[in-house]
Each structure stands twice: as C-alpha cells, then as structure tokens.
Design a protein around this motif. Sequence first.
Motif, short mmCIF file in Angstrom:
data_model
loop_
_atom_site.label_atom_id
_atom_site.label_comp_id
_atom_site.label_asym_id
_atom_site.label_seq_id
_atom_site.Cartn_x
_atom_site.Cartn_y
_atom_site.Cartn_z
N SER A 1 0.57 -1.11 -0.05
CA SER A 1 0.63 0.20 -0.32
C SER A 1 0.99 1.45 -0.01
O SER A 1 0.22 2.26 -0.39
CB SER A 1 -1.21 0.23 1.30
OG SER A 1 -0.45 0.09 2.55
N LEU A 2 2.25 1.21 0.49
CA LEU A 2 3.29 2.43 0.26
C LEU A 2 3.93 1.69 -0.79
O LEU A 2 4.63 0.73 -1.18
CB LEU A 2 3.82 2.94 1.39
CG LEU A 2 2.95 3.13 2.49
CD1 LEU A 2 4.26 3.85 3.31
CD2 LEU A 2 2.47 4.34 2.15
N THR B 1 6.15 4.14 -3.05
CA THR B 1 7.06 5.06 -4.24
C THR B 1 8.06 6.04 -2.53
O THR B 1 7.08 5.80 -1.42
CB THR B 1 6.19 6.46 -3.85
OG1 THR B 1 5.24 7.13 -3.53
CG2 THR B 1 5.26 5.85 -5.48
N GLU C 1 4.99 8.22 -1.30
CA GLU C 1 4.65 7.98 -0.32
C GLU C 1 5.31 8.06 1.59
O GLU C 1 4.23 8.64 2.72
CB GLU C 1 3.60 7.14 -1.04
CG GLU C 1 2.74 6.82 -1.61
CD GLU C 1 2.89 6.04 -2.13
OE1 GLU C 1 1.65 6.12 -2.50
OE2 GLU C 1 2.60 4.54 -1.68
N ALA D 1 5.46 11.14 3.03
CA ALA D 1 4.32 11.79 3.64
C ALA D 1 3.60 11.55 5.18
O ALA D 1 3.36 12.01 5.91
CB ALA D 1 3.63 12.00 2.30
N ALA D 2 4.32 10.18 4.81
CA ALA D 2 4.28 9.02 6.20
C ALA D 2 5.04 9.92 7.43
O ALA D 2 4.53 9.97 8.78
CB ALA D 2 4.03 7.94 6.26
N ALA E 1 -1.41 4.43 6.00
CA ALA E 1 -1.48 3.73 5.36
C ALA E 1 -2.27 3.81 3.83
O ALA E 1 -2.53 3.80 2.93
CB ALA E 1 -0.54 2.84 4.62
#
Length: 180
Positions: A159-160, A162, A165, A168-169, A179
């Motif tokens: 679900s992640l 890149t 991403e 951002a997390a 996620a």
Amino acid sequence: MTAYAFEGGVSRDARPNAIEITEQQYQDGIEGMLAGKLVTINGGFAVIDPPKPEPEPEPEPEPVDLAAYARDLSWRTRVDGTTINSVPVRLDDGSLALINGMVGLAERDAERTFNFDSAAGIVTLTAAQAITFGEAIGVWVQLTFDRRAAVLLAIEAGSLTTTAEIDAAFADVTAPWSAA
C-alpha cells in the motif's frame, strides 16, 4: 589526374563501387571531410552534414529499496528531533544518552537543577521538569519507531509504493497516520 568518390570519401585511386568525379568535386570532398562532413555517392556525388547522433536513451531508474529508505527516513526524523514545551531538541544518539543521564540524576536527586543546552539556548530545569522532559522525549522517540513499524508493514502489504508516499508518512509523526 582522375578523381573518384565512394561512400564515405574521395580518392585518386579507383575503388570498388566508386564513381569518377571532377577535380572541383574532389577538392570539395577533401574540404568537406576536413570540416567534418560526409561524402556520399547515393544519388550522385554530394558532401553532406553527418546525421545527428541518436540521443542516448534515458537510463532505467535504479530500483529503490523502500524499506531501507523508510528506515533511513525514520532515523533522520528522530535525529532531527522535535520541540518539547517550546524547547527544540535534537535527538541523535549522543543527545539521547545525555538526556537519559540527566533523567537518571533527576530521579536520584529531586533537589537538583539541570542546565539543558538546546537550539534555543540554555534551559534550566528542575528535577521534576527534567523527568517530565525526558518522558516526553521518550514518547516522541517511540512515535518515530511506531511510525516506522507501520510504514514497513504498509510497504510489505504493497500500500506504500513510492518514496514520496513514505515522505508523506513521516511528515508529522505525532499525527495519526494510516496507509489506506
């Protein structure tokens, strides 16, 4: 004297597949070759610019080890630190050791005060404040580890996918994150 042109050049000697050319064409061929041009006989004698080289293909991007990227970002997030009660705190391993030492002393001597050197300058803490400060830092450090664990699970689940991403997390480890 007889001159000849062939695909790629001119000569005074006859060659296979060469054509006879005039003295002026011979001179034009020599001058053109010295200037980086090509001699061609395809369709008759001509001196032409060489074709532009094909651009190099873009290299394939190196695959990114997302788990390694997440671990590194987690570490950098922790080291960059946080702000506790308006006190910016850098949390590399040395800083954490010093803070833990301060907390240990505060737990043994409730009357002691501590001068903590932060990015904002010296902050004086009572023993009780030093313990509360150390606990708040411990909570924040644990948040970075909890976020890393959640991100690694999201990478494993797909679900992640890149680095953006993952960035951002980790943008705010104190905020709830999912996620999904």
